[in-house]
Design a protein around this motif. Structure first.
Motif, PDB file in Angstrom:
ATOM      1  N   LEU A  17       0.824  -1.207   0.000  1.00 18.23           N
ATOM      2  CA  LEU A  17       0.000   0.000   0.000  1.00 18.23           C
ATOM      3  C   LEU A  17       0.861   1.261   0.000  1.00 18.23           C
ATOM      4  CD1 LEU A  17      -2.627   1.502   0.033  1.00 18.23           C
ATOM      5  CD2 LEU A  17      -2.791   1.123   2.489  1.00 18.23           C
ATOM      6  N   LEU A  18       1.921   1.273   0.790  1.00 17.01           N
ATOM      7  CA  LEU A  18       2.814   2.434   0.797  1.00 17.01           C
ATOM      8  C   LEU A  18       3.383   2.684  -0.596  1.00 17.01           C
ATOM      9  CD1 LEU A  18       4.690   1.753   4.148  1.00 17.01           C
ATOM     10  CD2 LEU A  18       3.293   3.772   3.662  1.00 17.01           C
ATOM     11  N   THR A  19       3.722   1.606  -1.278  1.00 20.62           N
ATOM     12  CA  THR A  19       4.265   1.732  -2.628  1.00 20.62           C
ATOM     13  C   THR A  19       3.200   2.206  -3.605  1.00 20.62           C
ATOM     14  OG1 THR A  19       5.816  -0.048  -2.138  1.00 20.62           O
ATOM     15  CG2 THR A  19       5.500   0.508  -4.439  1.00 20.62           C
ATOM     16  N   GLU A  20       2.014   1.587  -3.549  1.00 20.77           N
ATOM     17  CA  GLU A  20       0.924   1.972  -4.452  1.00 20.77           C
ATOM     18  C   GLU A  20       0.535   3.437  -4.263  1.00 20.77           C
ATOM     19  OE1 GLU A  20      -0.370   0.376  -6.877  1.00 20.77           O
ATOM     20  OE2 GLU A  20      -0.588  -1.767  -6.492  1.00 20.77           O
ATOM     21  N   ALA A  21       0.456   3.872  -3.007  1.00 23.95           N
ATOM     22  CA  ALA A  21      -0.001   5.231  -2.713  1.00 23.95           C
ATOM     23  C   ALA A  21       1.124   6.257  -2.792  1.00 23.95           C
ATOM     24  CB  ALA A  21      -0.638   5.267  -1.326  1.00 23.95           C
ATOM     25  N   GLU A  22       2.341   5.795  -3.018  1.00 28.08           N
ATOM     26  CA  GLU A  22       3.520   6.660  -3.123  1.00 28.08           C
ATOM     27  C   GLU A  22       3.682   7.527  -1.874  1.00 28.08           C
ATOM     28  OE1 GLU A  22       2.685   8.606  -6.904  1.00 28.08           O
ATOM     29  OE2 GLU A  22       3.957   7.143  -7.928  1.00 28.08           O
ATOM     30  N   LEU A  23       3.524   6.883  -0.723  1.00 28.96           N
ATOM     31  CA  LEU A  23       3.689   7.573   0.547  1.00 28.96           C
ATOM     32  C   LEU A  23       5.133   7.410   1.028  1.00 28.96           C
ATOM     33  CD1 LEU A  23       0.401   6.445   2.335  1.00 28.96           C
ATOM     34  CD2 LEU A  23       0.926   8.738   1.481  1.00 28.96           C
ATOM     35  N   PRO A  24       5.803   8.494   1.377  1.00 29.67           N
ATOM     36  CA  PRO A  24       7.191   8.382   1.847  1.00 29.67           C
ATOM     37  C   PRO A  24       7.238   7.771   3.246  1.00 29.67           C
ATOM     38  CG  PRO A  24       6.434  10.649   2.026  1.00 29.67           C
ATOM     39  CD  PRO A  24       5.337   9.897   1.318  1.00 29.67           C
ATOM     40  N   PHE A  25       8.280   7.003   3.508  1.00 34.08           N
ATOM     41  CA  PHE A  25       8.418   6.371   4.820  1.00 34.08           C
ATOM     42  C   PHE A  25       9.873   6.047   5.108  1.00 34.08           C
ATOM     43  CE2 PHE A  25       7.878   2.982   1.731  1.00 34.08           C
ATOM     44  CZ  PHE A  25       8.829   2.041   2.108  1.00 34.08           C
ATOM     45  N   GLU A  26      10.143   5.882   6.379  1.00 32.50           N
ATOM     46  CA  GLU A  26      11.442   5.390   6.845  1.00 32.50           C
ATOM     47  C   GLU A  26      11.251   3.944   7.277  1.00 32.50           C
ATOM     48  OE1 GLU A  26      14.539   5.964  10.603  1.00 32.50           O
ATOM     49  OE2 GLU A  26      12.908   7.405  10.291  1.00 32.50           O
ATOM     50  N   LEU A  27      12.012   3.050   6.679  1.00 26.19           N
ATOM     51  CA  LEU A  27      11.893   1.634   6.998  1.00 26.19           C
ATOM     52  C   LEU A  27      12.717   1.308   8.237  1.00 26.19           C
ATOM     53  CD1 LEU A  27      10.711  -1.074   5.829  1.00 26.19           C
ATOM     54  CD2 LEU A  27      13.012  -1.485   4.929  1.00 26.19           C
ATOM     55  N   ILE A  28      12.059   0.642   9.188  1.00 24.77           N
ATOM     56  CA  ILE A  28      12.751   0.184  10.393  1.00 24.77           C
ATOM     57  C   ILE A  28      12.540  -1.317  10.505  1.00 24.77           C
ATOM     58  CG2 ILE A  28      12.918   0.353  12.903  1.00 24.77           C
ATOM     59  CD1 ILE A  28      11.950   3.239  12.658  1.00 24.77           C
ATOM     60  N   ALA A  29      13.623  -2.054  10.370  1.00 24.84           N
ATOM     61  CA  ALA A  29      13.551  -3.512  10.431  1.00 24.84           C
ATOM     62  C   ALA A  29      13.341  -3.959  11.874  1.00 24.84           C
ATOM     63  CB  ALA A  29      14.835  -4.114   9.873  1.00 24.84           C
ATOM     64  N   VAL A  30      12.472  -4.935  12.032  1.00 22.80           N
ATOM     65  CA  VAL A  30      12.241  -5.570  13.331  1.00 22.80           C
ATOM     66  C   VAL A  30      12.500  -7.059  13.136  1.00 22.80           C
ATOM     67  CG1 VAL A  30      10.596  -6.027  15.183  1.00 22.80           C
ATOM     68  CG2 VAL A  30      10.513  -3.838  13.951  1.00 22.80           C
ATOM     69  N   ASP A  31      13.596  -7.555  13.689  1.00 20.93           N
ATOM     70  CA  ASP A  31      13.960  -8.961  13.507  1.00 20.93           C
ATOM     71  C   ASP A  31      13.230  -9.791  14.548  1.00 20.93           C
ATOM     72  OD1 ASP A  31      15.162 -11.445  13.123  1.00 20.93           O
ATOM     73  OD2 ASP A  31      17.043 -10.529  12.477  1.00 20.93           O
TER      74      ASP A  31
END
Length: 224
Positions: A17-31
């Protein structure tokens, strides 16, 4: 916006959805195999200790389907026709409470459980199959799950159907031809290829050892 991510179906809904809507974001990995979802800072964001979650400039949203609704409303995209709101919510909850959980449990008892329990294997696989049958029947004569447009219901279902080989068994998706047709069409969208690249290059711990089992399934173990 901070997006807390692990490469599993529920976070993949949000990634798409973030990609489809072209919404900017900061990715934070949670292992999650390392137990990072149980750290105090993440629990402050999601008390349930699950991914995904987002922090939208101080507004926290957790649970993948809640995030889909929140972001769709924020962007004004992928909500379908307002007259079909009830249909949208119904299918979104069908995925949230049925297709997703039964798929997850089917995978768990096939691949992660330390014992092969015949009743559990049968119960969760058959329920996953039943949900696939419901969706397959619904999609006859339809391009999308709700109405005539691509919505968050399609996004939510796509992320789980993407794991059909794990849920049902390798090569079984053709048994549900309407879902296969729909899934092929959704997977051809440019945003899907982009979403699949999110998190690439991040090394997540492989599951399977005792420490990862304790991190992923803490309720299976005594407290303390």
């Amino acid at each position: 916006m901070k997006f807390y991510y692990h490469p599993t179906p529920n976070p993949m809904k949000v990634a798409l959805l973030l990609t489809e809507a072209e919404l900017p974001f900061e990715l934070i990995a949670v292992d999650t195999a390392k137990g990072e979802q149980h750290h105090a800072d993440f629990r402050a964001l999601n008390p349930n200790g699950k991914v995904p979650a987002i922090d939208d400039n101080g507004t926290r949203v957790f649970d993948s389907n809640a995030i889909l609704l929140y972001l769709a409303e924020k962007s004004g995209k992928f909500l379908g026709n307002p007259s079909e709101r009830g249909e949208l919510l119904s299918w979104l909850m069908f995925i949230a409470t049925g297709l997703g959980p039964f798929s997850g449990q089917s995978v768990h008892f096939q691949r992660a459980a330390p014992e092969k329990i015949a009743y559990a294997l049968n119960r969760y696989l058959r329920e996953a199959e039943r949900h696939y049958e419901v969706l397959n029947n619904h999609l006859k004569g339809r391009e999308f799950i709700v109405g005539d447009s691509y919505t968050i219901a399609d996004i939510a279902a796509w992320a789980w159907v993407d794991r059909a080989d794990f849920v049902l068994g390798a090569g079984r998706l053709p048994e549900y031809p309407e879902i296969q047709r729909w899934f092929t069409a959704i997977s051809a969208r440019p945003a899907v290829a982009q979403a699949r690249l999110i998190g690439k290059g991040i090394e997540f711990k492989a599951q399977g050892d005792e420490a990862s089992r304790r991190a992923l399934y803490p309720s299976n173990y005594p407290r303390g």
